[in-house]
Design an enzyme around this catalytic site. Structure first.
Site, short mmCIF file in Angstrom:
data_model
loop_
_atom_site.label_atom_id
_atom_site.label_comp_id
_atom_site.label_asym_id
_atom_site.label_seq_id
_atom_site.Cartn_x
_atom_site.Cartn_y
_atom_site.Cartn_z
NE ARG A 263 29.00 -48.44 -19.67
CZ ARG A 263 28.87 -49.74 -19.95
NH1 ARG A 263 29.35 -50.23 -21.09
NH2 ARG A 263 28.27 -50.54 -19.10
CD GLU B 219 17.21 -17.24 -2.42
OE1 GLU B 219 16.52 -16.38 -3.00
OE2 GLU B 219 18.44 -17.20 -2.36
#
Length: 381
Positions: free
Chosen positions: A270, A365
């Site tokens: 870019r 978790e």
């Protein structure tokens, strides 16, 4: 101190990476868009050992050790968050209780079935609708002995893999008196009458990893389906979560690594203000921070896994690794979107999906808050 992987571990990493690159990553966007589990890839994981990473070879597993497991989970996370989460839940939650606490008969019956890739996977049901992280006091699902059977009634939430599992190991209350020895783990085959698996949850990310509510209405299973000792379910669940946190930490590192690689590639291509944006200091700092944090997280994780492989306590280190890796992944994925600018917010670019997938890692978790609680308790003894 030796920070080198063994030759066997390096070969394992390359084998898993090549498989993920060929079979998992190319379908990650489709899995997310359609919300469909990638059975095609998972069927091929059995012969590689990816469905039995913690299981001894005599029961059909690969037994690659804790470091081998986190190596594989990072590669799976790099390829597809949805597929990786299902495999993490299967290896870290659905099979470990049987490996660690199951009888010889349970190991011989169930483990080969879920490691081959030809059958279904496995699941663990802990969380309940009104309990969240409160396992000791929040579990209301109960199991009563009636003759030679357990009769189970109650409900669970956020059960990963429920619809694609051969069985669900369920944390239940077997002693109504309460206390730390009032819970037990019981294996419930998913074709048992009275077991109802709800529709897949509509989630922000990880859409190809099925998560469900599960209800138990007079579910009857044999007494021998008890996993480990009656009354030791809480302790068994907490120990299982320690290992599961290593998997989630590794998955988060894989997601961060993928986002970072996409960001670096985009920054080189870019152009703005007449040059590649990779030459802009603001971009360079985000890239440097990401590279540093990914490496730091990996060292924390490998150390915790090494402790586990040595048979040493690793609860605090697993919490540290999970906490840092998952919060790091969210930062890295956020900055990867920032580097992409407006394109990063578009579904045409993978960093948008990876960011959504990473967001769960600080919740599942054990939330970041629970990890900090675990760490603090060890520090303040």
């Amino acid at each position: 101190m030796n920070f080198e992987l063994t030759e066997e571990q390096r070969l394992w990493r390359k084998t898993v990476h090549d498989f993920v690159e060929a079979e998992v990553r190319p379908k990650a966007a489709e899995v997310d868009e359609k919300g469909e589990f990638n059975w095609e890839a998972v069927r091929k994981m059995g012969p590689l050992g990816l469905l039995g990473m913690n299981i001894p070879e005599e029961y059909g597993g690969a037994d690659v050790g804790a470091i081998g497991a986190v190596i594989a989970m990072e590669e799976l996370g790099w390829g597809c968050g949805s597929t990786a989460l299902a495999i993490a839940a299967h290896n870290g939650l659905g099979t470990l209780p049987i490996v660690h606490y199951g009888t010889e008969e349970q190991k011989k019956r169930w483990l080969p079935l879920v490691t081959s890739g030809q059958g279904k996977l496995s699941a663990l049901a802990l969380t309940e609708p009104g309990a969240g992280s409160d396992l000791q006091g929040g579990v209301r699902t109960r199991a009563e002995k009636v003759g030679n059977e357990w009769v189970i009634n109650g409900s669970k939430m956020w059960c990963t893999n429920a619809s694609i599992a051969e069985y669900i190991i369920t944390l239940v209350r077997t002693d109504p008196a309460g206390g730390s020895h009032s819970l037990s783990m019981i294996l419930v085959p998913t074709d048992t009458p009275g077991l109802h698996i709800g529709p897949a949850e509509k989630k922000m990310g990880l859409k190809g990893s099925p998560t469900h509510a599960v209800t138990y209405e007079d579910v009857r299973v044999p007494l021998e389906n008890l996993i480990g000792e009656e009354g030791r379910g809480l302790q068994q669940a907490l120990a299982t979560l320690d290992s599961g946190r290593l998997s989630i930490g590794a998955l988060a590192i894989g997601l961060a690594r993928a986002a970072h690689e996409y960001a670096v590639s985009y920054a080189k291509e870019r152009r703005a203000f007449g040059k590649p944006i990779a030459e802009l200091q603001a971009i360079q700092w985000m890239i440097a921070d990401a590279a540093t944090e990914i490496e730091a997280a990996r060292h924390l994780l490998y150390y915790a896994a090494w402790l586990k492989d040595q048979g040493r306590p690793f609860t605090k280190e697993a919490a540290m690794a999970k906490l840092f890796a998952t919060e790091m992944a969210e930062r890295v994925c956020r900055n990867a979107i920032q580097i992409h600018g407006g394109y990063g917010y578009s579904r045409e670019y993978p960093v948008e999906r990876i960011y959504r997938d990473a967001r769960l890692m600080t919740i599942g978790e054990g939330t970041s808050e629970i990890q900090r609680l675990v760490i603090a308790r060890h520090e303040l003894r």
